[in-house]
Design an enzyme around this catalytic site. Structure first.
Site, PDB file in Angstrom:
ATOM      1  N   GLY A  18       0.848  -1.191   0.000  1.00  0.00           N
ATOM      2  CA  GLY A  18       0.000   0.000   0.000  1.00  0.00           C
ATOM      3  C   GLY A  18       0.877   1.231   0.000  1.00  0.00           C
ATOM      4  O   GLY A  18       2.107   1.132   0.015  1.00  0.00           O
ATOM      5  N   HIS A  59       5.575   3.006  16.288  1.00  0.00           N
ATOM      6  CA  HIS A  59       5.295   1.600  15.952  1.00  0.00           C
ATOM      7  C   HIS A  59       5.430   0.713  17.190  1.00  0.00           C
ATOM      8  O   HIS A  59       4.575  -0.136  17.442  1.00  0.00           O
ATOM      9  CB  HIS A  59       6.239   1.113  14.850  1.00  0.00           C
ATOM     10  CG  HIS A  59       5.768   1.424  13.467  1.00  0.00           C
ATOM     11  ND1 HIS A  59       5.495   0.444  12.552  1.00  0.00           N
ATOM     12  CD2 HIS A  59       5.539   2.604  12.846  1.00  0.00           C
ATOM     13  CE1 HIS A  59       5.104   1.015  11.415  1.00  0.00           C
ATOM     14  NE2 HIS A  59       5.131   2.316  11.566  1.00  0.00           N
TER      15      HIS A  59
END
Length: 177
Positions: A18, A59
């Site tokens: 993506g 993250h």
């Protein structure tokens, strides 16, 4: 199905691609957690500046502490061999790994081919996050075009051996394979 004396295998190779900030890492994390065992996060990024340090911290905070972490900027196939046999391994991301290989002046095509050849042989699932960089305008310089082309070739090679390929847009996955 599990037969007497034989364990069921959960091996899978899943490529999730993506654009930037599309939700692909979050999707890959959720998929990795769905497999049995403690997941392994194989990070290819290096914290070379404050912005990258912040991205890595974001993250890590989202994932929590239930992950085993491995920092692997270059030797990805070897790291996957070393972590095979446990929980799912999540590689985040192939595009940064490619950038690291190019920066180190390594033979990226050979290393991508080596990785593609190894993926189907692993016992534990492998989820690979990559960026789709070929949907925008043609870059105005040779270095950026060369990287875009290399990333496209790498993604095709890995997608060919993957059991599943997903494309994530606006946090929504679309199954391609």
């Amino acid at each position: 199905m599990i037969s007497a004396g034989r364990q069921e295998t959960f091996m899978a190779v899943i490529l999730i691609t993506g654009g930037a900030r599309s939700g692909k890492s979050k999707r890959a994390e959720a998929r990795a957690r769905a497999f049995p065992g403690r997941p392994v996060y194989v990070a290819t990024a290096e914290a070379l500046d404050a912005e990258m340090e912040e991205r890595i911290a974001t993250h890590r905070a989202r994932r929590g502490t239930d992950w085993i972490e491995r920092e692997v900027p270059l030797d990805l196939a070897q790291a996957l061999v070393a972590t095979d046999g446990g929980g799912a391994r999540l590689v985040d991301c192939l595009t940064l790994w490619l950038s690291n290989l190019l920066h180190a002046e390594r033979e990226w095509e050979r290393e991508v081919t080596e990785l593609a050849g190894a993926l189907p042989r692993f016992k534990s699932p492998v989820l690979l996050v990559t960026n789709e960089v070929g949907l925008g305008i043609v870059p105005d310089n040779a270095l950026a075009r060369s990287f875009r082309d290399a990333a496209g070739i790498m993604n095709q090679i890995i997608a060919d051996v993957a059991d599943e390929v997903e494309f994530v847009v606006a946090g929504l996955p679309m199954k391609l394979k």
